[in-house]
Write an enzyme that holds these catalytic residues in place. Structure first.
Site, mmCIF file in Angstrom:
data_model
loop_
_atom_site.group_PDB
_atom_site.id
_atom_site.type_symbol
_atom_site.label_atom_id
_atom_site.label_comp_id
_atom_site.label_asym_id
_atom_site.label_seq_id
_atom_site.Cartn_x
_atom_site.Cartn_y
_atom_site.Cartn_z
ATOM 1 N NE ARG A 1 25.681 -92.454 -22.997
ATOM 2 C CZ ARG A 1 25.645 -91.619 -24.027
ATOM 3 N NH1 ARG A 1 25.225 -92.049 -25.195
ATOM 4 N NH2 ARG A 1 26.074 -90.385 -23.899
ATOM 5 C CD GLU B 1 22.148 -85.134 -28.118
ATOM 6 O OE1 GLU B 1 23.324 -85.379 -27.770
ATOM 7 O OE2 GLU B 1 21.636 -85.563 -29.155
ATOM 8 C CB SER C 1 19.908 -84.355 -32.212
ATOM 9 O OG SER C 1 21.012 -84.123 -33.034
ATOM 10 N NE ARG D 1 19.509 -93.994 -30.924
ATOM 11 C CZ ARG D 1 19.557 -92.670 -31.049
ATOM 12 N NH1 ARG D 1 20.503 -91.999 -30.399
ATOM 13 N NH2 ARG D 1 18.701 -92.041 -31.795
ATOM 14 N NE ARG E 1 19.871 -88.765 -22.705
ATOM 15 C CZ ARG E 1 20.843 -88.745 -23.601
ATOM 16 N NH1 ARG E 1 20.963 -87.706 -24.417
ATOM 17 N NH2 ARG E 1 21.697 -89.740 -23.688
#
Length: 434
Positions: free
Chosen positions: A284, A356, A359, A269, A398
């Site tokens: 991130r 997070e 999801s 990403r 994470r």
RNA sequence: GGAGAGGUGGCCGAGCCCGGUUGAAGGCGCCGCACUCGAAAUGCGGUAACGGCGCAAGCUGUUCGUGGGUUCGAAUCCCACCCUCUCCGCCA
């Protein structure tokens, strides 16, 4: 993609959906206009084509007769002139209807999915609702460090060399850190395949444009993707992309559903929209590993399948013994293709943040329509669109952050959670630097 | 990367040279009916997706790898591209 029937019959439903997502409703009128025009043109063109077919058939018969009698192969003049005229009219009608069709398609591809009725309405991420929390934050006799400080002594993450190789937001994992990451991937895949019946898949990381259109990432979110222009291939931002297109342009025969897949892939990403955010550590980054669950199910089994994915993801976090919370994501914060999303966030006591790590989304028939995936409810029945669902279980690194920060000791070492030890081969990561 | 062959309906496979009532012969599979106590065998019939019009029955259009072209008309002729297979080269 939405069902165009729904836009025709309940334009207000669609407008409301767009409003709660914080988007402009003008597209609805645009669709209605284009759709009306398109149908006019198609009807008109098809009538002309019908006429053309009929006259051509007649001419073909005459030609056959002439030839049988050994005559010249010249068709009669009047018929030819009539047909000439017809085909010119068809050509112009066809051209316009193709244009309208293409415009309609283009607009349809930019409309997001409609949230399910009980999704919380909210204007931004503050509208997300904490549905539940699990576990107690661990008590420390010392001040727990964030993972980047912890790493000073552990030397399992190498930020500088990541930057040297690839630039900002890239990192290198080393030694027991790298091994821990691999252990997590293997463990998660084993649990999903052995205990929950998901089928393991290995997917390409480079995909065609259509593949990304199917999942909903294109045409709108190309900004967040890496692309090889020369071959026109894109790096996947998630395994969801490939898993959706696995059955693109297929009609699944009765008895095939539900299909449940699990895939480990790296995810790429650009994080363009997050410039300047979360720059410390490895929270991130441009490339990360993730294990993804994905289901194709009949619409009536949709809710059940969603709960199953959430449950699988939660169960992993529980086994790691790390506190987490479940967030019900509100309308404006939900992904483009999603009709309902739950996020799972693990507590990281060092950086004092909820991370997070999962999801989970129901995409209803939105992706199935885009990717033209259908199933037959029963033998010989008309094909229908299945529902697709996806969920991370879980997103690395994470989880590694949460483990490091949760299980750090006063001496700077980190204890490995019990369930992972068969996979890591060690039960502790020791400091190597003073 | 080089040379050759090929891509037709759920599958196999004809048609393509010589364009015309071809959604496309034939076979297999599947479904229904008949025969049978039942099954097999046999016989007969059916067998797609998508769009438009219609309350519906139904009518109609499109689809022979994809896109363009020639033509009154293309599975059939021309061009470009994609994919598959075989052989050679190269490579983990």
């Amino acid at each position: 993609m939405l069902n165009i029937d729904l836009i025709r019959k309940e334009p207000d439903t669609v407008r409301r959906s767009l409003t709660t997502r914080g988007e402009d409703t003008a597209v609805v009128d645009e669709v209605l206009k284009l759709d009306t025009r398109r149908r006019q043109l198609v009807t008109e063109r098809d009538q002309m084509r019908g006429k053309q077919n009929e006259v051509n058939r007649r001419l073909g018969q005459q030609m056959a007769t002439i030839r049988k009698q050994g005559g010249a192969a010249e068709p009669p003049k009047e018929l030819r002139e009539e047909l000439d005229l017809i085909s010119k009219q068809i050509e112009s009608l066809n051209e316009e209807s193709n244009q309208v069709e293409a415009s309609l398609q283009r607009v349809m591809l930019t409309i997001p999915n409609i949230p399910l009725p009980d999704v919380p309405v909210g204007a931004d991420s503050d509208g997300n609702i904490v549905a539940s929390t699990w576990g107690q934050p661990k008590h420390f006799d010392f001040k727990p460090l964030p993972h980047w400080d912890l790493n000073e002594k552990l030397d399992i993450l190498d930020m500088e060399r990541g930057v040297k190789l690839s630039g900002a937001r890239f990192f290198v994992m080393k030694g027991k850190g790298a091994r821990l990451q691999r252990a997590l991937i293997n463990w998660m895949l084993d649990v999903h395949t052995a205990e929950y019946g998901y089928r393991e898949t290995r997917l390409p990381y480079l995909v065609k444009e259509e593949t990304l259109v199917g999942s909903g990432n294109l045409p709108k979110f190309g900004d967040n993707l890496y692309r090889d222009a020369e071959e026109d291939l894109w790096l996947i931002p998630t395994a969801e992309v490939g898993l959706t297109s696995l059955h693109r342009d297929e009609i699944l025969e009765p008895g095939v559903l539900p299909l449940r897949y699990v895939a480990y892939t790296p995810c790429f990403r650009r994080e363009k929209t997050s410039a300047g955010k979360d720059t410390r550590g490895i929270k991130r980054v441009h490339q990360f590993d993730k294990v993804e669950l994905y289901s194709f199910v009949e619409p009536s089994k949709s809710e059940e399948a969603f709960q199953n994915i959430v449950k699988c993801s939660e169960s992993l976090i529980q086994r790691l013994g790390i506190p987490y919370r479940v967030l019900r994501i509100c309308t404006s914060d939900m992904g483009f293709q999603s009709a309902q999303t739950y996020d799972l966030e693990m507590w990281a006591p060092g950086c004092e943040e909820w991370l997070e790590v999962s999801s989970c989304s129901t995409c209803t028939d939105f992706q199935a329509r885009r990717a033209n995936i259908r199933y037959r409810p029963t033998l010989g029945a008309r094909p229908e669109y299945p529902h697709t669902l996806n969920g991370s279980a879980l997103a690395l690194p994470r989880v590694v952050i949460a483990i490091l920060e949760t299980y750090q000791q006063a001496d700077g070492s980190v204890v490995i959670p019990e369930v992972l030890r068969p996979y890591t081969g060690f039960d502790r990561i020791e400091p190597v630097k003073k």
